[in-house]
Design an enzyme around this catalytic site. Structure first.
Site, PDB file in Angstrom:
ATOM      1  N   TYR A   1       0.847  -1.195   0.000  1.00 45.50           N
ATOM      2  CA  TYR A   1       0.000   0.000   0.000  1.00 45.50           C
ATOM      3  C   TYR A   1       0.879   1.240   0.000  1.00 45.50           C
ATOM      4  CZ  TYR A   1      -3.894  -3.078   1.190  1.00 45.50           C
ATOM      5  OH  TYR A   1      -4.854  -4.068   1.166  1.00 45.50           O
ATOM      6  N   SER A   2       0.520   2.198  -0.859  1.00 46.23           N
ATOM      7  CA  SER A   2       1.237   3.469  -0.875  1.00 46.23           C
ATOM      8  C   SER A   2       1.007   4.202   0.441  1.00 46.23           C
ATOM      9  CB  SER A   2       0.746   4.347  -2.037  1.00 46.23           C
ATOM     10  OG  SER A   2       1.020   3.735  -3.277  1.00 46.23           O
TER      11      SER A   2
ATOM     12  N   CYS B   1      -0.518   7.920 -10.231  1.00 43.10           N
ATOM     13  CA  CYS B   1      -0.782   6.809  -9.324  1.00 43.10           C
ATOM     14  C   CYS B   1      -2.279   6.512  -9.309  1.00 43.10           C
ATOM     15  CB  CYS B   1      -0.294   7.127  -7.910  1.00 43.10           C
ATOM     16  SG  CYS B   1      -0.343   5.721  -6.764  1.00 43.10           S
TER      17      CYS B   1
ATOM     18  N   GLU C   1       3.073   4.732 -10.885  1.00 40.17           N
ATOM     19  CA  GLU C   1       2.794   3.597 -10.010  1.00 40.17           C
ATOM     20  C   GLU C   1       1.299   3.290 -10.135  1.00 40.17           C
ATOM     21  OE1 GLU C   1       4.986   2.851  -6.086  1.00 40.17           O
ATOM     22  OE2 GLU C   1       3.039   3.642  -5.432  1.00 40.17           O
TER      23      GLU C   1
ATOM     24  N   TYR D   1      -1.942   0.171 -10.816  1.00 43.24           N
ATOM     25  CA  TYR D   1      -2.284  -1.211 -10.452  1.00 43.24           C
ATOM     26  C   TYR D   1      -3.585  -1.623 -11.107  1.00 43.24           C
ATOM     27  CZ  TYR D   1      -4.373   2.015  -7.097  1.00 43.24           C
ATOM     28  OH  TYR D   1      -5.012   3.098  -6.530  1.00 43.24           O
TER      29      TYR D   1
END
Length: 389
Positions: A168-169, A347, A387, A389
């Site tokens: 997790y960021s 992100c 970044e 996902y």
């Protein structure tokens, strides 16, 4: 070759000779060239050279009053196999960035100090802000803005083995939300999806959203150097975020604009920051009040643009997504990117990337540039950070 332009423009009456390779068309690109410009045009020339793949070998100041003609420069020497250079960069410091202080086989055991919803009434889904106490570790689990930590949820999988960690960021600065230097915060959306008519809840995200203050949690990391902020106080920062992809952007903005952060760090952001935030509804905008506050307090330094897909329409009458906002502002965004002090951070959901690439391709083409060539150059220059996902 990387060239810093910040200190060369001391006066307005000087001339500069720029020695450049791999710049131009045809034979020009294969030869070393000498370009002479006044001080006021030097930075623009250097940006153009970098963006078009040229390589600057030297920049020489010429005494004021000296008459210089580019044709008087030394005869160009043939230069072959000159590959494209990096766009001029403001380097990101990777020195002393902590990595993997705690690993899955020997995680740190943190304590939950708070867990609350980030969503307003009527929002879709479930997103929580969760803080962990990191004190008491040996070594101390510390981190910097832009990194991530791993969480190993309690319990076992279907095969009776411990669950694997999820990354997790981090959503807090290195000092933590309370500025005490021993907490870390996450912004977590509960994953839910349908399978064979049944709603499936994500293992780790549900574990975190349900966890109570006082509970113990296995934590690993920190990891990551892709999303680090530049050290330069005068850097420009473009942030593209969807959903919980806002986590690292929150750390940057707190570091830039929170008075306690500025005082503690002795780092006073003087550049420009532009946040593009995507969410399905207004109620799903995360940390929105904080960002609105920064925009009011720092109108010359911070700009906040929202894409609310279920409430706003794009130019074609469809839903407004972050890539539509990027397309609307592509020319200005590209002008920012032409400045060698500008970094771009992306992100969130991977699906945002194609639309953003499409918008940037059109903006680059309008300037006679190829985005598919420029983007890798920006990445190599540590100015394009992704970044997803």
């Amino acid at each position: 070759m990387r060239v810093t332009t910040g200190s060369v423009l001391r006066t307005d009456d000087r001339m500069f000779r720029v020695t450049v390779n791999a710049f131009g068309v045809g034979p020009q690109r294969r030869a070393q060239r000498f370009l002479v410009v006044p001080a006021e045009r030097l930075q623009a020339l250097m940006q153009t050279i970098a963006l078009k793949g040229g390589r600057i070998e030297a920049v020489t100041a010429i005494d004021a009053g000296t008459t210089v003609d580019a044709s008087q420069a030394p005869s160009p020497a043939p230069k072959t196999d000159a590959g494209p250079s990096k766009p001029v960069a403001v380097s990101v410091s990777h020195a002393q960035v902590p990595v993997n202080l705690y690993k899955p086989k020997d995680p740190f055991i943190g304590t939950v100090t708070e867990n609350y919803s980030l969503l307003a009434e009527g929002a879709i889904g479930r997103v929580n802000h969760i803080t962990f106490d990191l004190s008491g570790g040996d070594p101390q689990l510390h981190y910097v803005e832009g990194q991530s930590i791993g969480i190993i949820p309690d319990g076992e999988d279907a095969n009776g083995k411990p669950h694997k960690l999820r990354l997790y960021s981090i959503a807090s600065t290195r000092h933590g939300d309370d500025m005490a230097d021993h907490t870390v915060s996450l912004c977590v959306r509960q994953l839910q999806y349908e399978k064979d008519g049944e709603t499936i809840n994500g293992v780790c995200s549900t574990f975190l959203c349900d966890i109570e203050p006082g509970a113990k949690v296995k934590i690993t990391g920190p990891v990551g150097k892709e999303m680090l902020l530049p050290d330069d106080e005068e850097a420009n920062v473009i942030m593209l975020a969807t959903g919980t992809g806002i986590a690292p952007m929150r750390t940057y903005l707190r570091r830039m604009f929170e008075p306690s952060e500025r005082d503690t760090n002795g780092w006073h952001f003087k550049g420009k920051a532009w946040l593009f935030m995507g969410a399905p509804t207004t109620a799903n905008l995360l940390y929105d009040a904080d960002f609105e506050h920064y925009q009011r307090e720092f109108p010359d330094n911070f700009r906040y643009t929202k894409a609310i897909s279920r409430e706003q329409q794009n130019a074609k009458g469809g839903r407004m997504y972050i890539q539509d906002r990027v397309s609307e502002n592509a020319e200005e965004i590209f002008a920012w990117i032409e400045n060698p002090k500008t970094h771009v951070y992306m992100c969130g959901l991977r699906g945002m990337e194609p639309g953003i690439d499409e918008a940037m391709t059109a903006a680059a083409a309008a300037k006679g540039l190829d985005w598919s060539e420029l983007r890798p150059q920006l990445k190599k220059a540590e100015r394009w950070h992704v970044e997803t996902y």
